[in-house]
Design a protein around this motif. Sequence first.
Motif, mmCIF file in Angstrom:
data_model
loop_
_atom_site.group_PDB
_atom_site.id
_atom_site.type_symbol
_atom_site.label_atom_id
_atom_site.label_comp_id
_atom_site.label_asym_id
_atom_site.label_seq_id
_atom_site.Cartn_x
_atom_site.Cartn_y
_atom_site.Cartn_z
ATOM 1 N N VAL A 20 0.846 -1.199 0.000
ATOM 2 C CA VAL A 20 0.000 0.000 0.000
ATOM 3 C C VAL A 20 0.882 1.250 0.000
ATOM 4 N N ASP A 21 0.566 2.203 -0.863
ATOM 5 C CA ASP A 21 1.294 3.474 -0.917
ATOM 6 C C ASP A 21 0.516 4.549 -0.162
ATOM 7 N N HIS A 22 1.196 5.366 0.620
ATOM 8 C CA HIS A 22 0.626 6.540 1.316
ATOM 9 C C HIS A 22 -0.620 6.193 2.139
ATOM 10 N N ALA A 23 -0.797 4.966 2.564
ATOM 11 C CA ALA A 23 -1.968 4.532 3.357
ATOM 12 C C ALA A 23 -3.274 4.698 2.598
ATOM 13 N N THR A 24 -3.199 4.957 1.306
ATOM 14 C CA THR A 24 -4.445 5.159 0.561
ATOM 15 C C THR A 24 -4.513 4.350 -0.731
ATOM 16 N N HIS A 25 -3.369 4.086 -1.352
ATOM 17 C CA HIS A 25 -3.400 3.415 -2.655
ATOM 18 C C HIS A 25 -2.969 1.946 -2.526
ATOM 19 N N VAL A 26 -3.940 1.038 -2.713
ATOM 20 C CA VAL A 26 -3.634 -0.390 -2.602
ATOM 21 C C VAL A 26 -3.042 -0.874 -3.929
ATOM 22 N N ARG A 27 -1.747 -1.215 -3.924
ATOM 23 C CA ARG A 27 -1.109 -1.730 -5.154
ATOM 24 C C ARG A 27 -1.400 -3.212 -5.328
ATOM 25 N N SER A 28 -1.506 -3.921 -4.184
ATOM 26 C CA SER A 28 -1.874 -5.348 -4.242
ATOM 27 C C SER A 28 -2.412 -5.763 -2.884
ATOM 28 N N SER A 29 -3.303 -6.752 -2.881
ATOM 29 C CA SER A 29 -3.813 -7.289 -1.614
ATOM 30 C C SER A 29 -4.151 -8.757 -1.847
ATOM 31 N N VAL A 30 -3.308 -9.626 -1.301
ATOM 32 C CA VAL A 30 -3.464 -11.065 -1.520
ATOM 33 C C VAL A 30 -3.943 -11.712 -0.224
ATOM 34 N N VAL A 31 -5.026 -12.485 -0.303
ATOM 35 C CA VAL A 31 -5.559 -13.167 0.888
ATOM 36 C C VAL A 31 -5.721 -14.648 0.562
ATOM 37 N N ALA A 32 -5.017 -15.504 1.310
ATOM 38 C CA ALA A 32 -5.195 -16.958 1.155
ATOM 39 C C ALA A 32 -5.997 -17.436 2.351
ATOM 40 N N SER A 33 -7.226 -17.866 2.090
ATOM 41 C CA SER A 33 -8.090 -18.291 3.192
ATOM 42 C C SER A 33 -7.853 -19.756 3.516
ATOM 43 N N GLN A 34 -7.920 -20.083 4.812
ATOM 44 C CA GLN A 34 -7.757 -21.485 5.230
ATOM 45 C C GLN A 34 -9.094 -22.129 5.561
ATOM 46 N N ILE A 35 -10.192 -21.430 5.236
ATOM 47 C CA ILE A 35 -11.512 -21.886 5.698
ATOM 48 C C ILE A 35 -11.754 -23.368 5.418
ATOM 49 N N ASP A 36 -11.344 -23.844 4.229
ATOM 50 C CA ASP A 36 -11.578 -25.248 3.865
ATOM 51 C C ASP A 36 -10.911 -26.211 4.842
ATOM 52 N N ALA A 64 2.153 -10.831 -3.556
ATOM 53 C CA ALA A 64 1.791 -9.423 -3.298
ATOM 54 C C ALA A 64 2.805 -8.481 -3.958
ATOM 55 N N LEU A 65 4.095 -8.842 -3.904
ATOM 56 C CA LEU A 65 5.126 -7.991 -4.511
ATOM 57 C C LEU A 65 5.005 -8.000 -6.038
ATOM 58 N N VAL A 66 4.763 -9.191 -6.593
ATOM 59 C CA VAL A 66 4.631 -9.301 -8.054
ATOM 60 C C VAL A 66 3.412 -8.509 -8.530
ATOM 61 N N GLU A 67 2.265 -8.717 -7.867
ATOM 62 C CA GLU A 67 1.041 -8.004 -8.293
ATOM 63 C C GLU A 67 1.188 -6.493 -8.147
ATOM 64 N N ALA A 68 1.978 -6.072 -7.141
ATOM 65 C CA ALA A 68 2.176 -4.632 -6.939
ATOM 66 C C ALA A 68 3.143 -4.073 -7.978
ATOM 67 N N GLY A 69 3.931 -4.968 -8.593
ATOM 68 C CA GLY A 69 4.915 -4.522 -9.579
ATOM 69 C C GLY A 69 6.067 -3.770 -8.935
ATOM 70 N N VAL A 70 6.454 -4.186 -7.710
ATOM 71 C CA VAL A 70 7.574 -3.514 -7.039
ATOM 72 C C VAL A 70 8.652 -4.533 -6.666
ATOM 73 N N ALA A 71 9.888 -4.070 -6.658
ATOM 74 C CA ALA A 71 11.007 -4.928 -6.256
ATOM 75 C C ALA A 71 11.229 -4.799 -4.750
ATOM 76 N N ASP A 72 11.993 -5.746 -4.176
ATOM 77 C CA ASP A 72 12.265 -5.740 -2.730
ATOM 78 C C ASP A 72 12.764 -4.378 -2.241
ATOM 79 N N ASP A 73 13.669 -3.776 -3.053
ATOM 80 C CA ASP A 73 14.285 -2.529 -2.573
ATOM 81 C C ASP A 73 13.386 -1.300 -2.785
ATOM 82 N N GLU A 74 12.145 -1.544 -3.206
ATOM 83 C CA GLU A 74 11.194 -0.422 -3.326
ATOM 84 C C GLU A 74 10.183 -0.418 -2.185
ATOM 85 N N ILE A 75 10.400 -1.275 -1.179
ATOM 86 C CA ILE A 75 9.533 -1.297 0.012
ATOM 87 C C ILE A 75 10.188 -0.432 1.089
#
Length: 338
Positions: A20-36, A64-75
């Motif tokens: 997330v950028d600036h607490a407002t722009h979600v670049r990626s949000s990945v959720v793996a549910s264990q409900i099953d 999450a990093l891939v979907e956001a299109g950012v490299a490790d050193d951009e966090i």
Amino acid sequence: MADRILGIETSCDETAAAVVDHATHVRSSVVASQIDQHARYGGVVPEIASRAHVEMLTPVIAQALVEAGVADDEIDAVAATTGPGLVGSLLVGVSAAKALALVWDVPFVAVNHLEGHLYAAFLEEPDLQLPLVVLLVSGGHTMLVHMEDHGRYHLLGSTIDDAAGEAFDKVARFLGLGYPGGPVIDRLAAQGNPSAVPLPRAMLDRTGDDRHDFSFSGLKTAVVNHVRRHPGVAAADVAAGFQEAVVDVLVTKARRAATEVGAKGLCLGGGVAANSALRDRVVKACDEDGIRAFVPSRAMCTDNAAMIAAAGWWRLRADGPSPLDTGATPNLGLPVAG
Ligand code: KG4
Ligand code: ZN
């Protein structure tokens, strides 16, 4: 200034990571549910949850990093939920976040899961105006929070027994509808008559210090007693009556609280905020009262890491980085002001 936050959430049965950028722009949000993996036991099994987090967290963060299109050193900072939640589950996310912060040489930020739920609405409504009253309703919590300013909360009321989501889950289990109960009751209730089964509304007439508190265990018992006395009753009518009773109490108390503190809006958060009837009623009530209704998307109401990254951004601004010896705190409360 740390602007791009990697958020990590592993407090219960969702393994989640988000950028997330600036607490407002979600670049990626990945959720793996264990409900099953938990459904056949009728609830979350802590040992299974921790193991599943260990397996899933690395691929979820990578995605999450891939979907956001950012490299490790951009966090710029790594935020993780440190509580409340299941200790074994929390530790998986906290350890991973601290390790990444060390390796990447960026700040680590400890985030309170409940504060995360409060910030979920800001991701979709960046111009949200304070003060707000937030009705936070999940499987583990039922709270009315007066959000006076960023990081400045007053707990107006909470449940004295079962959480609202817990009541949905217990009633669904009793009716043989499976786990989690909320979504099934929500669907079934749409086909039932909410007035067919008379059920109580607890603590609605309180005027003292406990006026903003809730109680749901008597309602659950009333459902059980009614079904035992009327075995032929339609499950859809029971679901509709139960849901109506929960929503009635939640909405009546939330709008009273909003009026009392002079809130500009009423905001929903937590898994139960995905409930269709609750969402409709909150919008209608706010319309009548002339205040704004903030009803986040269902994905933002249930557990996710974008809300943790957003809350982490504000925490980092207010308090700076968290120490690397910060542990998991299973019973962490909402940080309340005076
Ligand atoms: O916030 P959440 O994902 O996890 C916790 O932190 O507890 O909330 C999960 C709870 C469960 O009790 C589930 O039955 C309930 O939220 N829930 C719902 C609905 N969707 C999920 N309750 C009522 N109606 C729904 N549509
Ligand atoms: Zn939650």
